[in-house]
Design a protein around this motif. Sequence first.
Motif, mmCIF file in Angstrom:
data_model
loop_
_atom_site.group_PDB
_atom_site.id
_atom_site.type_symbol
_atom_site.label_atom_id
_atom_site.label_comp_id
_atom_site.label_asym_id
_atom_site.label_seq_id
_atom_site.Cartn_x
_atom_site.Cartn_y
_atom_site.Cartn_z
ATOM 1 N N ARG A 236 0.834 -1.204 0.000
ATOM 2 C CA ARG A 236 0.000 0.000 0.000
ATOM 3 C C ARG A 236 0.872 1.259 0.000
ATOM 4 O O ARG A 236 0.507 2.278 -0.605
ATOM 5 C CB ARG A 236 -0.995 0.002 1.177
ATOM 6 C CG ARG A 236 -0.367 0.318 2.511
ATOM 7 C CD ARG A 236 -1.356 0.382 3.668
ATOM 8 N NE ARG A 236 -0.619 0.767 4.866
ATOM 9 C CZ ARG A 236 -1.068 0.611 6.095
ATOM 10 N NH1 ARG A 236 -2.255 0.072 6.324
ATOM 11 N NH2 ARG A 236 -0.329 1.006 7.112
ATOM 12 N N THR A 237 2.036 1.183 0.647
ATOM 13 C CA THR A 237 2.951 2.328 0.675
ATOM 14 C C THR A 237 3.537 2.555 -0.718
ATOM 15 O O THR A 237 3.536 3.675 -1.233
ATOM 16 C CB THR A 237 4.083 2.098 1.703
ATOM 17 O OG1 THR A 237 3.497 1.650 2.931
ATOM 18 C CG2 THR A 237 4.873 3.368 1.952
ATOM 19 N N SER A 238 4.007 1.483 -1.340
ATOM 20 C CA SER A 238 4.584 1.599 -2.685
ATOM 21 C C SER A 238 3.524 2.077 -3.683
ATOM 22 O O SER A 238 3.808 2.930 -4.534
ATOM 23 C CB SER A 238 5.167 0.256 -3.127
ATOM 24 O OG SER A 238 5.524 0.319 -4.482
ATOM 25 N N ASP A 239 2.301 1.543 -3.580
ATOM 26 C CA ASP A 239 1.223 1.953 -4.510
ATOM 27 C C ASP A 239 0.972 3.455 -4.421
ATOM 28 O O ASP A 239 0.822 4.135 -5.434
ATOM 29 C CB ASP A 239 -0.077 1.200 -4.194
ATOM 30 C CG ASP A 239 -0.023 -0.256 -4.642
ATOM 31 O OD1 ASP A 239 0.913 -0.613 -5.396
ATOM 32 O OD2 ASP A 239 -0.898 -1.048 -4.227
ATOM 33 N N TYR A 240 0.927 3.966 -3.199
ATOM 34 C CA TYR A 240 0.682 5.401 -2.983
ATOM 35 C C TYR A 240 1.812 6.238 -3.585
ATOM 36 O O TYR A 240 1.582 7.271 -4.220
ATOM 37 C CB TYR A 240 0.560 5.641 -1.480
ATOM 38 C CG TYR A 240 0.395 7.082 -1.036
ATOM 39 C CD1 TYR A 240 -0.849 7.718 -1.087
ATOM 40 C CD2 TYR A 240 1.482 7.798 -0.511
ATOM 41 C CE1 TYR A 240 -1.005 9.032 -0.638
ATOM 42 C CE2 TYR A 240 1.336 9.103 -0.066
ATOM 43 C CZ TYR A 240 0.093 9.713 -0.125
ATOM 44 O OH TYR A 240 -0.061 11.011 0.319
ATOM 45 N N LEU A 241 3.044 5.758 -3.414
ATOM 46 C CA LEU A 241 4.196 6.471 -3.975
ATOM 47 C C LEU A 241 4.122 6.464 -5.503
ATOM 48 O O LEU A 241 4.368 7.484 -6.152
ATOM 49 C CB LEU A 241 5.501 5.823 -3.497
ATOM 50 C CG LEU A 241 5.772 5.921 -1.992
ATOM 51 C CD1 LEU A 241 6.886 4.956 -1.573
ATOM 52 C CD2 LEU A 241 6.139 7.344 -1.587
ATOM 53 N N THR A 242 3.759 5.314 -6.051
ATOM 54 C CA THR A 242 3.643 5.210 -7.516
ATOM 55 C C THR A 242 2.556 6.150 -8.033
ATOM 56 O O THR A 242 2.769 6.884 -8.998
ATOM 57 C CB THR A 242 3.337 3.748 -7.920
ATOM 58 O OG1 THR A 242 4.377 2.925 -7.385
ATOM 59 C CG2 THR A 242 3.266 3.580 -9.430
ATOM 60 N N GLU A 243 1.383 6.147 -7.344
ATOM 61 C CA GLU A 243 0.277 7.032 -7.755
ATOM 62 C C GLU A 243 0.714 8.493 -7.750
ATOM 63 O O GLU A 243 0.212 9.303 -8.528
ATOM 64 C CB GLU A 243 -0.916 6.893 -6.792
ATOM 65 C CG GLU A 243 -1.767 5.654 -7.026
ATOM 66 C CD GLU A 243 -2.508 5.228 -5.750
ATOM 67 O OE1 GLU A 243 -2.768 6.104 -4.887
ATOM 68 O OE2 GLU A 243 -2.795 4.013 -5.628
#
Length: 289
Positions: A236-243
Amino acid sequence: MKNSIVFVLCFFSILFVGAQTIEKQAPQGFDVEKKEISHGKIDTIQYNSSTVGTNRKALVYTPPGFKKSEKYPVLYLLHGIGGDEKEWFKNGTPHIILDNLYAQGKLKPMIVVLPNGRAMKDDRATGDIWEKDKVEAFTTFEKDLLNDLIPFIEKKYPAKKDRENRAIAGLSMGGGQTLNFGLGNIDKFAWVGGFSSAPNTKEPQELLPNPAKAKELKLLWISCGDQDRLMPFSKRTSDYLTENNIPHIFYVEPGGHDFKVWKNDLYLFSQLLFKPINQQEVNDSLQSE
Ligand code: FER
């Protein structure tokens, strides 16, 4: 004429140097002690914690060839919920992994601090480690680290004191601390590595309300074993950074929630520290087949 020579040189150096690549798994023997090489040194230090009101212990690894007359960057390396300042040392043998990397010329010389991340009077990993006050002490450690331990280290050791020479990383509960403290204090840390981060990791919006700020980081590393049930906290942390278009490394590696994974993480992550880095290229290289 001069310009064309510079152009040709640039062109060929790009061609030959190529993209920044990285191994995905430490080679066999990376954690085996070798008698014939130079060794770093491990000290146990005690610092006065105004946060906790006690003297607290930490281990400090100084690299082979360490000289008091030079200045070194510092990595703060944090343990998990069942550990203390000795957990990495006993189970992860960072001194052996790093000695071997130094012998191969693969590391920028650095001081590594192994703190006790359970900031309370009785900070031993005894009794019920899941008790509320013991879990909360992992949050309190942010103050102890910033106000007590870091100033102590920077006084007692020849440490470089700017954010670009300060890194934080940790495993599990220490991975959550790393992301919380590192991303909450980007003015203090430029290198951040969460290994198999635990549910203490703040939710992305709270962790990084202003995502663009994280562009100031040199390295934001998030890794987790593909068999680890704590994967959602990293993902979820990586997804948010990617977004939010924030450069970072997300490395899903084979394995579970154990020191096999964390030793590999230290092996890979430490080689990236305090050197020029292109996170996108390292990330692509880690994802490639
Ligand atoms: C949890 C599961 C795992 C948790 C912490 C952990 C605080 C930490 C594990 C470790 O450090 O190895 O629900 O909550």
